[in-house]
Write an enzyme that holds these catalytic residues in place. Structure first.
Site, PDB file in Angstrom:
ATOM      1  N   VAL A 131      -6.273   4.286 -12.551  1.00 20.00           N
ATOM      2  CA  VAL A 131      -6.229   5.202 -13.686  1.00 20.00           C
ATOM      3  C   VAL A 131      -7.391   3.983 -14.346  1.00 20.00           C
ATOM      4  CG1 VAL A 131      -4.530   2.871 -14.618  1.00 20.00           C
ATOM      5  CG2 VAL A 131      -5.145   4.568 -15.573  1.00 20.00           C
ATOM      6  N   VAL A 287     -15.049  10.369  -6.149  1.00 20.82           N
ATOM      7  CA  VAL A 287     -16.448   9.983  -5.039  1.00 20.82           C
ATOM      8  C   VAL A 287     -16.368  10.828  -3.952  1.00 20.82           C
ATOM      9  CG1 VAL A 287     -17.938   8.287  -4.230  1.00 20.82           C
ATOM     10  CG2 VAL A 287     -17.436   8.484  -6.254  1.00 20.82           C
ATOM     11  N   HIS A 574      -1.560  -8.014  -2.692  1.00 22.46           N
ATOM     12  CA  HIS A 574      -2.651  -8.750  -3.395  1.00 22.46           C
ATOM     13  C   HIS A 574      -3.359  -8.552  -2.034  1.00 22.46           C
ATOM     14  CE1 HIS A 574      -0.114 -11.642  -5.841  1.00 22.46           C
ATOM     15  NE2 HIS A 574      -0.348 -10.579  -6.370  1.00 22.46           N
ATOM     16  N   HIS A 617      -2.509 -15.507  -7.641  1.00 22.64           N
ATOM     17  CA  HIS A 617      -3.037 -13.570  -7.769  1.00 22.64           C
ATOM     18  C   HIS A 617      -4.260 -13.981  -8.105  1.00 22.64           C
ATOM     19  CE1 HIS A 617       1.862 -13.135  -9.023  1.00 22.64           C
ATOM     20  NE2 HIS A 617       1.130 -14.329  -8.878  1.00 22.64           N
TER      21      HIS A 617
END
Length: 685
Positions: A131, A287, A574, A617
Site C-alpha cells: 500500500v 513493476v 525485521h 526496529h
C-alpha cells in the site's frame, strides 16, 4: 502452538466483533490530499528522470525530497492501493492491534517462508505492507534507533571499497540524518506521570516531516515496567537514541500528537506537499522488470526503463528512465525485482528460466531477521485489550487509541549470560566454529557470498556483541486478561536467502531465512526467555500477574525451552540484507553510494541494503537511509576508491523493450506477540 496463520484468522475474527470509530479519519486527519500528485497510468509522461519502484517507506521519502527540485521529474510506481479507502484502519494507532490490514490482501503481500527445518518444519508468515507508505502504513510505529557500534560496523564493512563514500554510513552521519527526518514532541503530562519515561530532546529533530512522540495515553500497568527492570538488574536508559540503546525505556512512536494519528511516509512526505507537476505517483502498478539498453556505460549495463502492469496478464506498459531507476521494493521486493530482471546468481536465474543479464551472486543472499517468542501471564488488571473490549466511550477516544505497546529493553550479553566470563565463553565458542559455520550454513555455491558471511559473522561477534543488545524485551498489554513479556533475538548468526523459481514477478519469491540454522541463535533466545521470566517474577510487575500461560510450568530446563522455542517462535518481521551493502567480493549487491554493482544507473534504497542486523526496529534506520540516499543522489560525490564504480548514472536512456519486475513492498518492520489475539507489530521498516 497456534500457527501465525491461525493467529491472523483469530485477529480477523476479533476485528469483526470490536467496534471501529468510522468518523475518526474525517474528524482528525488534517492532511490535504493533492490529487495532482496522483495519476493513473494513462496520464503518465512517456519518460521521467527518476523512476522509483515502490511507494513504501523509503520510496516516498525519496520521491518527496528528489522532487523538491522542480527541474527533475519523478515517477513512483506502487503495486498496492493508495490506502485512502481504509484510512480508518490506518490512522488510529491502536487499529494495528485490533483491526489490522496485515494478512488482508491487497494491503499485505502475504509472503510466507519455506518450511523451516530448525523451527519445527513450519511455514511462517512474512507480512509486508502492500500500500502507499508500505509497512510504515501498517506497522506498530516503533521509533527505535540502533547503537553507534552497529552503524559504525556497517561503515567498516563497506569502507574498503571507498573510504570517502563510506563516510555516509558512520554513526555521526546517521545521527544527523535520522534527526532530520523527525519533529519530536515531548510526552503529555499524563503519559509522563504514568510511565515515567526518560528522554533527551537534544537527541531528536525539530523540523522533519515525520512526527515522533509518545502515545497520548498509557495503560496504568505501564508504570511498573521501568521499576521492575531496575529491580531485576536491567538499567534504565536516560537517552537510548544517541548511540547507546542498552537498558530499559519506552520507545517513541511515529504518531502525530496534533490529532493522535499514525505518522507514516505517505502522510508525512507526500500528502503534506503542494501539487507538483514534476511528481507523479501511480498506485496499483506492479513493476514487472527493469529494461536494459543494448549499449553499456563504462562497462556497466544501462537501465533504459521499467515495464509495469496493473494486474497479472494485463497489458505490459513501459516508462523510459532518463537518469536512474531506484528500487525501493523493500526487503523482499528489491531482490525479487533484480532477479526477474536478469540480475542475480546465475544458478538461480538459470533454474527459473530467466535470461542472465548480469551475474551478481549476492542478490537475495545474507538474509537476516529477528525471531521472537513471548512469556504470557494471566492478569486481572486493566490492559489496553480489556479497556478496548469494554466498549466504553473512553475506549473510542483518539487519546486511548493512540496507545501502543512501547515498553522495551535491550539486553547486553553480560546480563543475558549472567556474567562477563560466561558471555566471553559463548563468544569464543562462536568464533571457534566460524570456519565450519561458513562452510556448512551459507546457502550459496559462490565463494564471494561465503566471504561475505565470514565478514558479517566476524564483525558481529567482535564489534557488535560486546556493546549492543542481543535481546529485545517488550511488554505487551493488548490482549484482554493477558500480559506478555516478549523476548526477541537481535543479532542472528543464521543467514538465509531469497530466490526465485519463476520468471514472473507475479509469483512470490522463495523466502528461506534458515531460522536457527546457527546454534548460537536458539541459545541466545533461550537466555532471553529466562530473563523474561525473571522480569515477570519481579515486583512491582509480578503483583499484576497470575498464572504463566505460555510457555507454562512444564517448560523448565534449558532443553525444554529450546524445544518449545522451535515450535513457538515467530518473526518480528525485521528482514534485511538481501541486497547487502558490502564489497562485491563479499557477495555485496550495492556499493556505498547504493548503486548496484555492474549497473550504471540502478540503486537500491530500502532495508534490504543493511549488511548487518540492528538491535532496533527498522523503521527509524530506514528513514535515515532514505534521507542519506536523497542527498547522495542530488549531490553526487566524485567517483573514487576501488570497486564502487561510478556514483551516478545520468546518461541518456536507450529505447525501451518489454519485460517483467516487482511491485512495491512495504518497508520494514513488524513484531509478533505469538499468542491468540492481537498482532503486535513493530516497525520498519
Amino acid at each position: 502452538m497456534v500457527s501465525l496463520e491461525l493467529l491472523m484468522l483469530s485477529i480477523a475474527a476479533l476485528s469483526r466483533t470490536v467496534s471501529a470509530h468510522p468518523d475518526f479519519h474525517s474528524r482528525f486527519n488534517r492532511h490535504t490530499f493533492h490529487p495532482r500528485n496522483y495519476v493513473t497510468p494513462d496520464k503518465r509522461l512517456s519518460s521521467y528522470d527518476y523512476v522509483i519502484v515502490g511507494g513504501g517507506l523509503a520510496g516516498l521519502v525519496l520521491a518527496s525530497k528528489i522532487s523538491d527540485d522542480s527541474s527533475i521529474t519523478v515517477l513512483v510506481l506502487e503495486a498496492g492501493p493508495s490506502g485512502a479507502e481504509v484510512a480508518s484502519k490506518i490512522n488510529p494507532p491502536a487499529e494495528t492491534y485490533f483491526d489490522s490490514l496485515l494478512g488482508a490482501p491487497p494491503y499485505d503481500w502475504v509472503y510466507k517462508t519455506s518450511p523451516q527445518t530448525n523451527a519445527g518444519g513450519r511455514i511462517m508468515a512474512q507480512p509486508r505492507g502492500r500500500v502507499l507508505g508500505g509497512s510504515s502504513t501498517v506497522n506498530g510505529m516503533y521509533i527505535v534507533r540502533p547503537s553507534s557500534a552497529e552503524i559504525n560496523t556497517w561503515h567498516d564493512l563497506i569502507a574498503s571499497n571507498d573510504q570517502t563514500a563510506a563516510n555516509s554510513w558512520t554513526w555521526d552521519s546517521f545521527f544527523d540524518a535520522v534527526k532530520k527526518t523527525e519533529t519530536f514532541t515531548p510526552p503529555v503530562s499524563d503519559t509522563l506521570s504514568v510511565a515515567g519515561m526518560k528522554y533527551n530532546a537534544d537527541s531528536h529533530g525539530t523540523s522533519g516531516k515525520l512526527h515522533v512522540t509518545y502515545p497520548g495515553y498509557m495503560v496504568p500497568i505501564s508504570g511498573t515496567w521501568l521499576p521492575t527492570l531496575e529491580a531485576a538488574g536491567v538499567s534504565v536508559s536516560a537517552d537510548s537514541y544517541a548511540g547507546t540503546n542498552i537498558g530499559g525505556m519506552f520507545a517513541m512512536s511515529a504518531i502525530n500528537p496534533t490529532n493522535w494519528t499514525r505518522s507514516y511516509s505517505k502522510s508525512a512526505y507526500i500528502d503534506s506537499l503542494p501539487p507538483r507537476n514534476n511528481l507523479h505517483v501511480i498506485s496499483g502498478a506492479t513493476v514487472e522488470k527493469i529494461v536494459f539498453a543494448d549499449n553499456v556505460v563504462g562497462g556497466e549495463l544501462l537501465a533504459s526503463g521499467v515495464d509495469f502492469s496493473t494486474a497479472r496478464g494485463a497489458t505490459v506498459q513501459n516508462v523510459v528512465v532518463n537518469k536512474e531507476v531506484i528500487l525501493s521494493g523493500g526487503a523482499m521486493g528489491s531482490p525479487h525485482i533484480l532477479m526477474v530482471s536478469g540480475v542475480g546468481p546465475k544458478d538461480v536465474l538459470d533454474a527459473a528460466g530467466v535470461s542472465v543479464k548480469l551475474e551478481l551472486p549476492g542478490v537475495g543472499q545474507h538474509l537476516m531477521d529477528h525471531l521472537a517468542a513471548p512469556v504470557v501471564y494471566s492478569t486481572t488488571v486493566d490492559t489496553q485489550g480489556s479497556i478496548r473490549a469494554s466498549g466504553s466511550d473512553f475506549s473510542k477516544t483518539p487519546e486511548f487509541n493512540s496507545f501502543i505497546n512501547s515498553g522495551v529493553a535491550y539486553i547486553n550479553g553480560t546480563l543475558l549470560f549472567s556474567s562477563e566470563q560466561n558471555f566471553a565463553t559463548f563468544r569464543s565458542e562462536i568464533t571457534a566454529a566460524a570456519g565450519s559455520s561458513a562452510s556448512s550454513l551459507v546457502p550459496s555455491q559462490y565463494s564471494d557470498v561465503v566471504e561475505g558471511y565470514k565478514a558479517i559473522h566476524s564483525a558481529t561477534v567482535e564489534k557488535i556483541y560486546p556493546t549492543a543488545g542481543l535481546i529485545e524485551l517488550l511488554l505487551s498489554l493488548n490482549s484482554p486478561g493477558l500480559i506478555a513479556v516478549q523476548a526477541a533475538l537481535q543479532q542472528p548468526m543464521s543467514h538465509g536467502r531469497i530466490y526465485i523459481n519463476s520468471s514472473s514477478i507475479w509469483d512470490h519469491p522463495i523466502i528461506d531465512p534458515q531460522y536457527f540454522s546457527h546454534p548460537a541463535d536458539i541459545v541466545t533466545l533461550r537466555q532471553g526467555i529466562k530473563l523474561a521470566r525473571t522480569i515477570g517474577s519481579t515486583s512491582p510487575l509480578k503483583e499484576a500477574l497470575g498464572t504463566e500461560v505460555t510457555p507454562g510450568p512444564d517448560i523448565q530446563t534449558d532443553g525444554d525451552i529450546k524445544n518449545w522455542l522451535r515450535n513457538a517462535v515467530g518473526t518480528e518481521f525485521h528482514p534485511c540484507g538481501a541486497c547487502a551493502m558490502l564489497p562485491k567480493a563479499q557477495g555485496g549487491v550495492v556499493d556505498a553510494n547504493l548503486k548496484v554493482y555492474g549497473l550504471s544507473n540502478v540503486r537500491v534504497v530500502d532495508s534490504s541494503v543493511f549488511p548487518i542486523s540492528f538491535s532496533a526496529h527498522l523503521m527509524a534506520p530506514t528513514y535515515a537511509l532514505a534521507e542519506k540516499a536523497a542527498s547522495i543522489i542530488l549531490s553526487p560525490p566524485s567517483p573514487s576508491g576501488t570497486g564502487s564504480g561510478s556514483s551516478t548514472g545520468t546518461g541518456s536512456a536507450a529505447p525501451s523493450s518489454t519485460s517483467k519486475a516487482s511491485g512495491a513492498l512495504g518497508s520494514p518492520s513488524m513484531s509478533w506477540l505469538g499468542l491468540s489475539l492481537p498482532l503486535l507489530v513493530g516497525v520498519f521498516l
